[in-house]
Design an enzyme around this catalytic site. Structure first.
Site, mmCIF file in Angstrom:
data_model
loop_
_atom_site.group_PDB
_atom_site.id
_atom_site.type_symbol
_atom_site.label_atom_id
_atom_site.label_comp_id
_atom_site.label_asym_id
_atom_site.label_seq_id
_atom_site.Cartn_x
_atom_site.Cartn_y
_atom_site.Cartn_z
ATOM 1 N N TYR A 122 0.890 -1.164 0.085
ATOM 2 C CA TYR A 122 0.070 0.069 -0.082
ATOM 3 C C TYR A 122 0.889 1.111 -0.032
ATOM 4 C CZ TYR A 122 -4.012 -2.965 0.819
ATOM 5 O OH TYR A 122 -5.071 -3.887 0.971
ATOM 6 N N ASP B 182 -7.841 -10.782 -1.907
ATOM 7 C CA ASP B 182 -7.362 -10.420 -0.632
ATOM 8 C C ASP B 182 -7.687 -9.011 0.100
ATOM 9 O OD1 ASP B 182 -5.673 -9.330 -2.622
ATOM 10 O OD2 ASP B 182 -4.261 -8.725 -1.000
ATOM 11 N N ASP B 183 -7.929 -8.479 1.411
ATOM 12 C CA ASP B 183 -8.130 -7.621 1.949
ATOM 13 C C ASP B 183 -9.437 -6.984 1.505
ATOM 14 O OD1 ASP B 183 -5.693 -7.889 3.090
ATOM 15 O OD2 ASP B 183 -4.526 -6.297 1.634
ATOM 16 N N ILE B 184 -10.404 -7.916 1.488
ATOM 17 C CA ILE B 184 -11.874 -7.636 1.178
ATOM 18 C C ILE B 184 -12.774 -8.271 2.191
ATOM 19 C CG2 ILE B 184 -11.453 -7.256 -1.078
ATOM 20 C CD1 ILE B 184 -13.076 -9.873 -1.720
ATOM 21 N N TYR C 90 -5.889 -15.645 3.274
ATOM 22 C CA TYR C 90 -4.665 -15.848 2.673
ATOM 23 C C TYR C 90 -3.644 -16.257 3.666
ATOM 24 C CZ TYR C 90 -3.942 -10.798 4.002
ATOM 25 O OH TYR C 90 -3.898 -9.630 4.726
#
Length: 903
Positions: free
Chosen positions: A195, A300-302, A355
């Site tokens: 990020y 990922d990251d949802i 994950y």
């Protein structure tokens, strides 16, 4: 081509001495010249008893299919080594070779079995096995008198042979050798998956060249802040951005790197939607058209408990199993409609929403049973950042997910701790993991050039994990990036060495500065024995290298301005810590010698350098922060040195370090809340959320008796913690509450016998106001208490006797006749001496003590920055500085009435 032709090409003596790669030279053979180290570490290297030198004229035998990138590397090496003429002949032109090679000349064969016929014949004449049967990317590289042969099992292998050739012949001469080499892990590379600000286009091009040089074969394009990957995943790239991606694909191909395009639709995708499936396929087709042959769909990251469309709820239901089924449904359709219809495409990859870890779940069960087995699943290990990845865990991951596993390894990524650089080696992965994995991609730092140190070592591990030595690999990475400036880069990197990976893998606290740390320990031990000189000299040599590091590295790596720009703030801080450290050593040695004036002068230089280091700022996701170098080593050493020196001066020696989870507004840094000056302040850059903390670290657990905290300021009186608790702890884990906090001024007694290392305010309620902390003071039961009165008027009069040598009373004008500074204790006590610490040497004064009759007795004159005067055991509660009229305005750091030591 005839065998006769190859025999004519290679001297008979070579045929006699050449042996198979795996067989060592006979004991009677002359010792072979040393070979240059090849990175990544080859699987098999056999030195031979001979030497090969690049001459001015070289004959190069190539096939029509010889890899052009490999050939370009070979030519570059030959010319750099002094070959002014390279005669290229094809593998079927016997006459040209015979004509051009000359007597005793060098012939270089380039190309594996699929590229050139001649190389195989040359290897046979050398009695060496060819690369047939090696893993993809494997190669054979041999050199003996008159012949060099580079033969890959595929074109990538020949390219890797060329990279080894580059290292072996960097000087133009090498001992004879035979190398048989191949990678242990099929996929080895980097995923740009952090990020924050993505890498620039130039960064990526440089990275792809680096991967080729270090034999890494995968780059995953997955920058979180590319809107066309996530928020606008359905939209096609504008032509100018597609052109840039096309350049990356071409550069990746030239370096034998698999460019993987990772599209992340999870924020808005409707898994059951035909339109969204078509949008995915259409987007992939646009990338296929510019040469992309590898694709991923990270999920990922949802959230998988919230659908993006009602149709998914109706089709799949709710819960983890439903999410796994929905994702499998979409991925299977892309596999069927795109991957399976494009010959030459690589296997589809995905990052599941779960994950990490190895615990089975309804979600993982759905993936295991419903997702097409051709899809590769990416996994981060047993944690988002895994301290260790074992062979057993890799095997279990494959079983739990039911698919081939590609590890997304979150090292050296620093998007969660952007005030730090993570320049240590790749560690904590067992060699056997490669047997159960498709490969590993390392997630790098925001700083592309600085990431190359860790990337070099992860690439070395993945090529040959059984022979991986992280320390040697790390030094090789330093040499590769730093070149002639490698010694300076090493000093810098080892003071930015540690990481969460190190702490998790070793189970130890921060292990930064592995060279400086033992030098400091040896110095403290020697100081305790009153024989510090030898240890001090060794420590000073290293601190000198730190102090000169900014200049040395900027001069030595001037050809890499990108790296220097990336690390500039951290580099400056290392230099300042080195300077401060040298002053600290001199200060302590001066006190061993009894030289108070020198000790006080060195203390001032130390504090100045430390303040400069702590004033440096880098942008982070939590606002501007002080970069963190030499973590857990430099600042604790400097604080301990100051505390030790201050106790020698007669002060309590408490050195609180500020701590906060909040950001900093402009330059109102946390250090200002412990500087002894209520006119300066720390100011947060936003209102605190519940659980935010502001406090101090005393460095070690010790007895504490009282806490004073002053918050707010006249121009923003409401900037304080409106709902919180004051608490203390010896270990930072178990906390004891002292009182609730609702007002800007806090004065609290701690229980008798209380011990603390950490004291803090923790917010317990939401608020809209930011936070200003002007002073955060912790007192011990033994801290002497004084009041200060007198003239001339000036700022912070109380600082003249507040037990803090860093705070300062500064008079606003020169003293007039009768002006004096009076320090009064709570009760009379016997004094052995009076020490006066002044910020400059301009003011003069008679130093006086009150006698029992209420008069004043002069015990000497204050002059210079440091004054120490015997008080002959007088019992008094008052010390006075009677100023000499005129001269400079006084600046007093501390007046210290010192009592005799307790028997």
């Amino acid at each position: 081509m005839s065998f006769r032709w190859v025999f004519r090409l290679i001297p008979v003596t070579l045929l006699v001495t050449a042996v198979a790669v795996a067989v060592p030279a006979p004991a009677s053979a002359a010792p072979a010249p040393p070979l240059a180290q090849v990175w990544p570490t080859p699987q098999q290297v056999t030195p031979l008893a001979g030497q090969v030198t690049i001459p001015r004229t070289v004959v190069e035998v190539v096939g029509a299919a010889t890899d052009p990138s490999a050939l370009a590397v070979v030519d570059q090496v030959l010319r750099a080594a002094g070959a002014s003429t390279i005669v290229k002949v094809t593998d079927n032109d016997q006459v040209a070779v015979d004509r051009e090679r000359g007597n005793g000349g060098l012939v270089v064969f380039v190309g594996g079995p699929t590229e050139s016929r001649a190389t195989a014949l040359a290897l046979a004449a050398l009695r060496l096995k060819g690369p047939e049967g090696l893993a993809p990317g494997g190669y054979v590289l041999a050199a003996d008198r008159g012949v060099i042969a580079l033969s890959g099992v595929d074109t990538s292998g020949t390219f890797y042979a060329a990279q080894s050739f580059r290292q072996l012949f960097a000087s133009g001469t090498s001992g004879a050798f035979g190398i048989r080499d191949w990678p242990a892990a099929p996929l080895r590379g980097v995923i740009e998956g952090f990020y924050g600000a993505p890498w620039s286009h130039a960064d990526r091009l440089a990275q792809l060249d680096f991967y080729g040089r270090t034999k890494q074969n995968m780059y995953v394009y997955s920058p979180k802040d590319d809107p066309f990957l996530r928020a606008r995943w359905r939209d096609q790239y504008p032509p100018e951005q597609l052109a840039l991606l096309s350049q990356l694909v071409s550069r990746a191909d030239a370096n034998h790197v698999e460019f993987t395009y990772a599209l992340s639709p999870g924020l808005s995708v409707c898994y059951s939607s035909d339109a969204d499936k078509t949008a995915l396929v259409t987007k992939f087709q646009s990338l296929w058209d510019i040469g992309v042959r590898s694709f991923a769909i990270p999920l990922d990251d949802i959230s998988y408990t919230r659908w993006n469309c009602d149709a998914d709820a109706a089709k799949f239901g709710t819960g983890g199993a439903a999410a796994g089924a929905a994702q499998s449904f979409l991925l299977n359709r892309v596999q069927q409609d795109f991957i399976a219809t494009h010959p030459g495409v690589e296997r589809l990859q995905t990052v599941p929403t779960e994950y990490y870890d190895l615990a089975d779940s309804p979600y993982k069960t759905a993936l295991r049973t419903q997702l097409d087995k051709a899809v590769i699943v990416e996994w981060t290990g047993v944690g988002v950042i895994a301290g260790q990845i074992t062979e057993k865990q890799a095997r279990q991951a494959k079983e739990v997910f039911g698919h081939d596993i590609l590890i997304w390894d979150n090292y050296p990524v620093n998007d969660y701790i952007t005030e730090r650089l993570l320049l240590g080696p790749y560690i904590g992965r067992e060699p056997g993991v490669a047997k159960y994995l498709s490969g590993i991609t390392a997630n790098p730092m925001v700083q592309a050039e600085a990431s190359k140190i860790a990337e070099f070592t992860s690439g070395d591990f993945l090529w040959n994990p059984d022979r991986y030595d992280p320390d040697k690999s790390w030094l090789a990475a330093i040499a590769d990036l730093g070149g002639p400036a490698a010694p300076a880069l090493k000093v810098f990197a080892e003071n930015n060495y540690s990481s969460l990976l190190v702490r998790l893998e070793t189970g130890k606290p921060d292990l930064d500065s592995p060279v400086l740390r033992p030098l400091l320990a040896a110095f403290w031990a020697a100081l305790e024995k009153k024989d510090p000189w030898e240890a001090a000299a060794k420590l000073d040599r290293y601190l000198t290298s730190m102090a000169s590091d900014p200049e040395d590295l900027r001069r030595g790596m001037a050809s890499n301005p990108k790296f220097l720009a990336e690390v500039g703030p951290w580099l400056d801080q290392v230099g300042l810590y080195g300077q401060a450290g040298r002053h600290a050593v001199r200060m302590l040695l001066a006190q061993v010698d009894g030289d108070g004036a020198k000790a006080w002068a060195e203390r001032g230089e130390l504090v100045s350098a430390l303040k400069q280091a702590q004033a440096i700022r880098v942008p982070t996701s939590r606002g501007p922060r002080n970069p963190s170098t030499c973590t857990g080593v430099c600042v604790p050493f400097l604080d301990s040195a100051l505390a030790t020196a201050d106790r020698w001066f007669g002060l309590p020696g408490i050195r609180p370090r500020p701590t906060t989870s909040l950001g900093t507004y402009t330059d109102n840094v946390p250090a200002r809340m412990v500087d002894g000056d209520p006119e300066t302040y720390y100011w947060s850059d936003w209102a605190p959320r519940i659980g935010a903390t502001i406090g101090v670290d005393l460095g070690s657990a010790q007895r504490v008796s009282h806490v004073d905290i002053l918050m707010g300021k006249p121009t923003s009186p409401d900037d304080y913690v409106h709902a919180g608790v004051l608490e203390y702890s010896t270990d930072g884990t178990q906390w004891t509450t002292v009182k609730t906090v609702t007002e800007p001024v806090i004065s609290a007694d701690l229980p008798e016998g209380a011990e603390a290392r950490y004291v803090r305010i923790r917010t317990t309620g939401a608020q809209t106001f930011w936070v200003v902390v002007r002073e955060f003071t912790v007192s011990t039961p033994d801290s002497p208490k004084y009041t200060v009165t007198g003239t001339p008027a000036g700022s912070n009069l109380a600082a003249a006797a507040d037990n803090n040598a860093d705070s300062l009373y500064a008079a606003a004008s020169a003293p007039m006749a009768g002006d004096a500074l009076v320090v009064t204790g709570v009760a009379p006590k016997p004094l052995s001496k009076v020490v006066v610490l002044a910020a400059d040497a301009g003011a003069g004064a008679d130093v006086q003590v009150a006698d029992s009759a209420g008069g004043w007795r002069t015990i000497g004159r204050m002059s210079g920055g440091y004054t120490e005067l015997p008080a002959d055991g007088v019992t008094t509660d008052k010390v006075r500085l009677l100023w000499s009229p005129g001269g400079a305005a006084p600046k007093i750091a501390e007046v210290v009435p010192v009592s005799p030591p307790r028997p």
